[in-house]
Design an enzyme around this catalytic site. Structure first.
Site, short mmCIF file in Angstrom:
data_model
loop_
_atom_site.label_atom_id
_atom_site.label_comp_id
_atom_site.label_asym_id
_atom_site.label_seq_id
_atom_site.Cartn_x
_atom_site.Cartn_y
_atom_site.Cartn_z
CE LYS A 27 2.09 9.98 3.73
NZ LYS A 27 1.57 11.34 3.70
CG ASP B 270 2.03 9.35 -0.74
OD1 ASP B 270 2.89 10.05 -1.30
OD2 ASP B 270 1.25 9.79 0.13
#
Ligand code: C5P
Length: 295
Positions: free
Chosen positions: A10, A135
């Site tokens: 990401k 995350d």
């Protein structure tokens, strides 16, 4: 049966930090955006235990590896009797702010759950993921998302049509930045530490309104303040990418990756070529489409 899984990375388009919390973590709002550069995982059931082999000899293969911890958490909470052999091929740079380790851990949870007949529901998977790292919950279902809390509360977002034609150039300097250090160093930058809430939402509104320049104005990463100060080389890459005509260039997560958004694939390759001419071909870089979507 063995399972072959691709674990994406990401970039953070907005990483706005709102303050330090009593538990030592930081309250934040971030727009996470998946990028099609993948680690590869092969999961093969075994009689017992968790065994990991990895293409990167530098990564630990024992209990300090997030993938091993994810697998152990799965067996502990599912009461599945058995074990797994995991082969991890790293393509995503390590400690790069791209979430590679978190993605590997999340996909290990998802993969083991598939392999053993889905004993765990989505809620338990999210809980286990949040314990592994801030995350990790995001990567259970990686798509465009707005994350809050310490990063573990995920609001999935619709596809960013505004990004359909854009491309991303990722630049990794060959060294990582420890996330814990970046947050600690942030304490010396009070305005970056105490951002005003709302920026992530504003960014998303501009994206859905089709307003690229409005969205670009809201691109922001609070951790650039400490990290670019400590590593001026990263600032140099960032400035260079901007000077070469990128739509925008900024750091992802706690670094060290700097990414550029470009208007199309040719532009991305052209800027990458300039980068190599300027800084040499040993610098790791990679061009990927930004038209990622939640399927
Ligand atoms: O959650 P994770 O283990 O990935 O975080 C690594 C470190 O980053 C934490 O130990 C903490 O120091 C810092 N962090 C933080 N606030 C967050 C996320 C991470 O302070 N929201």
């Amino acid at each position: 049966m063995a399972l072959h899984i691709l674990a994406p990375c990401k970039i953070n388009l907005v990483l706005n930090i709102l303050g330090r919390r009593p538990d030592g973590y930081h309250e934040l709002e971030t727009v996470m955006y998946p990028v099609p550069l993948f680690d590869e995982l092969d999961l093969e059931p075994a009689n017992n235990g968790v065994e990991l082999s990895c293409s990167d000899p530098v990564l630990p293969r024992g209990a300090s590896n997030l993938v091993v911890r994810a697998a152990e958490a799965f067996f502990e909470h599912s009461n599945v009797k058995g074990g797994v052999r995991i082969r991890l091929v790293k393509k995503i740079p390590v400690a790069a702010g791209l979430g590679g380790g978190s993605s590997d851990a999340a996909q290990t949870l998802v993969g083991l759950n598939e392999l053993f007949g889905r004993p765990l529901g989505a809620d338990v998977l999210s809980e286990l993921a949040a314990k592994l790292g801030s995350d990790v919950p995001y990567f259970l279902n990686p798509g465009p998302a707005l994350a809050t809390g310490r990063g573990e509360h995920i609001e999935p977002l619709r596809r960013f049509h505004l990004f359909d034609e854009l491309w991303v150039l990722l630049v990794y300097p060959g060294f990582g930045v420890p996330t814990r250090w970046a947050y600690k160093a942030l304490q010396k930058f009070p305005s970056a530490l105490n951002g005003a809430p709302g920026r992530a939402r504003r960014f998303v509104e501009h994206v859905y309104a089709g307003n690229l320049s409005g969205a670009v104005d809201e691109l922001y990463n609070a951790l650039e303040a400490p990290v670019l100060t400590k590593y001026p080389l990263l600032q140099l890459y960032r400035d260079f990418l901007n000077s070469q005509g990128a739509i925008a260039a900024m750091m992802s997560g706690s670094g060290s990756t700097i990414f550029a958004l470009t208007s199309n694939e040719r532009e991305a390759h052209r800027i990458r070529q300039r980068l190599i001419e300027k800084f040499g071909s040993t610098l790791w870089s990679c061009v990927v489409p930004a038209g990622a979507r939640r399927e």
